[in-house]
Write an enzyme that holds these catalytic residues in place. Structure first.
Site, PDB file in Angstrom:
ATOM      1  N   SER A 102       0.830  -1.215   0.000  1.00  0.00           N
ATOM      2  CA  SER A 102       0.000   0.000   0.000  1.00  0.00           C
ATOM      3  C   SER A 102       0.853   1.248   0.000  1.00  0.00           C
ATOM      4  CB  SER A 102      -0.848   0.117   1.270  1.00  0.00           C
ATOM      5  OG  SER A 102      -1.392  -1.089   1.629  1.00  0.00           O
ATOM      6  N   HIS A 153      -9.005  -0.044  -7.898  1.00  0.00           N
ATOM      7  CA  HIS A 153      -7.560   0.022  -8.132  1.00  0.00           C
ATOM      8  C   HIS A 153      -7.140  -1.254  -8.820  1.00  0.00           C
ATOM      9  CE1 HIS A 153      -6.070   3.507  -5.921  1.00  0.00           C
ATOM     10  NE2 HIS A 153      -7.200   3.390  -5.272  1.00  0.00           N
ATOM     11  N   HIS A 206      -5.931  -8.665  -1.950  1.00  0.00           N
ATOM     12  CA  HIS A 206      -6.032  -8.961  -0.512  1.00  0.00           C
ATOM     13  C   HIS A 206      -7.179  -9.948  -0.239  1.00  0.00           C
ATOM     14  CE1 HIS A 206      -3.744  -5.120  -0.268  1.00  0.00           C
ATOM     15  NE2 HIS A 206      -3.184  -5.720   0.768  1.00  0.00           N
ATOM     16  N   TYR A 260      -9.085 -10.002   2.251  1.00  0.00           N
ATOM     17  CA  TYR A 260     -10.279  -9.331   2.807  1.00  0.00           C
ATOM     18  C   TYR A 260     -11.233  -8.806   1.736  1.00  0.00           C
ATOM     19  CZ  TYR A 260      -7.496  -5.021   2.180  1.00  0.00           C
ATOM     20  OH  TYR A 260      -6.718  -4.028   1.671  1.00  0.00           O
ATOM     21  N   GLU A 261     -10.762  -8.749   0.484  1.00  0.00           N
ATOM     22  CA  GLU A 261     -11.660  -8.307  -0.588  1.00  0.00           C
ATOM     23  C   GLU A 261     -12.643  -9.411  -0.968  1.00  0.00           C
ATOM     24  OE1 GLU A 261      -9.696  -5.901  -3.816  1.00  0.00           O
ATOM     25  OE2 GLU A 261      -7.926  -6.524  -2.688  1.00  0.00           O
ATOM     26  N   ALA A 306       3.025  -2.403   4.042  1.00  0.00           N
ATOM     27  CA  ALA A 306       2.940  -1.454   5.152  1.00  0.00           C
ATOM     28  C   ALA A 306       2.407  -2.249   6.335  1.00  0.00           C
ATOM     29  CB  ALA A 306       1.989  -0.322   4.801  1.00  0.00           C
ATOM     30  N   MET A 325      -1.818  -7.218   6.650  1.00  0.00           N
ATOM     31  CA  MET A 325      -2.893  -8.017   6.039  1.00  0.00           C
ATOM     32  C   MET A 325      -2.464  -8.687   4.735  1.00  0.00           C
ATOM     33  SD  MET A 325      -5.921  -5.237   6.662  1.00  0.00           S
ATOM     34  CE  MET A 325      -5.950  -4.268   8.197  1.00  0.00           C
ATOM     35  N   SER A 326      -1.174  -8.957   4.592  1.00  0.00           N
ATOM     36  CA  SER A 326      -0.699  -9.553   3.329  1.00  0.00           C
ATOM     37  C   SER A 326       0.577 -10.352   3.580  1.00  0.00           C
ATOM     38  CB  SER A 326      -0.397  -8.435   2.320  1.00  0.00           C
ATOM     39  OG  SER A 326       0.700  -7.662   2.756  1.00  0.00           O
ATOM     40  N   ASN A 352       2.683   2.779  11.063  1.00  0.00           N
ATOM     41  CA  ASN A 352       2.025   3.252  12.291  1.00  0.00           C
ATOM     42  C   ASN A 352       2.387   2.292  13.410  1.00  0.00           C
ATOM     43  OD1 ASN A 352       0.041   1.505  10.506  1.00  0.00           O
ATOM     44  ND2 ASN A 352      -0.472   1.113  12.644  1.00  0.00           N
ATOM     45  N   HIS A 408      -6.838   4.321   7.565  1.00  0.00           N
ATOM     46  CA  HIS A 408      -6.185   3.931   6.317  1.00  0.00           C
ATOM     47  C   HIS A 408      -5.408   5.129   5.755  1.00  0.00           C
ATOM     48  CE1 HIS A 408      -5.365   1.673   2.778  1.00  0.00           C
ATOM     49  NE2 HIS A 408      -6.104   2.420   1.988  1.00  0.00           N
TER      50      HIS A 408
HETATM   51  N1  HPA Z   1      -2.519  -3.420  11.302  1.00  0.00           N
HETATM   52  C1  HPA Z   1      -2.752  -4.213  10.240  1.00  0.00           C
HETATM   53  N2  HPA Z   1      -2.386  -3.899   9.014  1.00  0.00           N
HETATM   54  C2  HPA Z   1      -1.728  -2.746   8.830  1.00  0.00           C
HETATM   55  C3  HPA Z   1      -1.443  -1.881   9.899  1.00  0.00           C
HETATM   56  C4  HPA Z   1      -1.859  -2.240  11.208  1.00  0.00           C
HETATM   57  O1  HPA Z   1      -1.644  -1.525  12.201  1.00  0.00           O
HETATM   58  N3  HPA Z   1      -0.770  -0.823   9.362  1.00  0.00           N
HETATM   59  C5  HPA Z   1      -0.644  -1.052   8.035  1.00  0.00           C
HETATM   60  N4  HPA Z   1      -1.226  -2.210   7.708  1.00  0.00           N
END
Ligand code: HPA
Length: 272
Positions: free
Chosen positions: A30, A61, A83, A85-86, A113, A211-212, A235, A247
């Site tokens: 991402s 996208h 992903h 989750y899609e 990320a 998530m990947s 983060n 997001h």
């Molecule tokens: N959690 C899960 N997936 C993520 C995060 C997170 O804090 N940051 C970026 N992708």
């Protein structure tokens, strides 16, 4: 149709358009799309042009495979990750990585990320992925096994090769980047974790959560490919940063880190 047949159909469909044989495959996470601009592209194929390639109906996208030269190395870049989750099956999620491997890639570089769990991590850090926890998502290898991909019960004791991790560390040092190291844990998403889950993941040995990636790494290792992984800590994971997760924050961190991640991955490719 088996996953193997689906991948082979995608291979034929790519081969109608290009005979480019990549040595290196890169999956962009991402907000990390900027790397694609450094590629001397010889062929770009959109998801719709590749038979059986999952087309994102959710975000608009759409995915792309970009073939070309990065630091003079024959490379394919997957833009627009699929992903779980899609709503895709894990077989669909890993189709692009299997396709890139089937087209010739011997080394796969996965980027993402992620939320930082290790207390020494700050937003903006890069984490060299030393290991992974994939237990919380279905394996992409569930279902009939085709030995032409790999063995039924593949070993996962060194998902991220020792050589690759050393190369990531050496390259970071050359560029003056103080990269962290750690274990990446994948959840299904799309919700971020609760602080309780983050504490549990920490006890389990996770340094970062996202998530990947782990399923793509499993699919590539199943095919005997070498895997390298880098997380951008976008983060601090829920409960650790003292604020709610959005997001937008994740995307902003990606934008900020894009230039330095691009430089880093390009230098890694040069050193491979
Ligand atoms: N959690 C899960 N997936 C993520 C995060 C997170 O804090 N940051 C970026 N992708």
């Amino acid at each position: 149709m088996t996953d193997y047949e689906r991948v082979m159909r995608a291979v034929s469909s790519v081969r109608e358009k290009t005979d480019f044989e990549p040595d290196i495959a890169i999956v962009l996470g991402s907000g990390l799309g900027a790397l694609a601009e450094s590629l001397e592209t010889v062929c770009a194929l959109s998801a719709e042009e590749i038979e059986g390639y999952p087309v994102s109906t959710v975000s608009g996208h759409n995915g792309k495979l970009l073939f070309g030269y990065l630091e003079g190395k024959k490379t394919v870049i997957q833009q627009g990750r699929i992903h779980y989750y899609e709503g895709y099956s894990m077989g669909e999620v890993v189709l692009p990585v299997r396709l890139m491997c089937a087209l010739g890639a011997k080394t796969v570089i996965l980027t993402n990320a992620a939320g930082g769990i290790d207390p020494t991590f700050k937003a903006g850090d890069f984490m060299i992925i030393d290991g992974q926890i994939s237990t919380f998502v279905p394996s992409p290898l569930v279902g009939a096994n085709d030995e032409r991909f790999g063995t039924r019960f593949p070993d996962m004791s060194e998902v991220y090769s020792r050589r690759g991790r050393a190369l990531l560390e050496k390259t970071a040092q050359e560029l003056g980047i103080k990269a962290k190291h750690g274990v990446y844990l994948q959840t299904t998403g799309p919700n971020y974790e609760s602080p309780e889950e983050v504490r549990a993941f920490k006890i389990l040995g996770a340094s970062a959560v996202g998530m990947s990636t782990t399923v793509e790494a499993i699919a590539a290792r199943h095919m005997g490919r070498e895997v390298l992984g880098v997380s951008l800590i976008s983060n601090l994971a829920a409960g650790l940063g003292g604020k709610v997760l959005t997001h937008e924050e994740v995307k902003e961190a990606g934008d900020k880190a894009a230039a330095s991640l691009t430089r880093y991955i390009a230098a890694v490719v040069k050193n491979i």
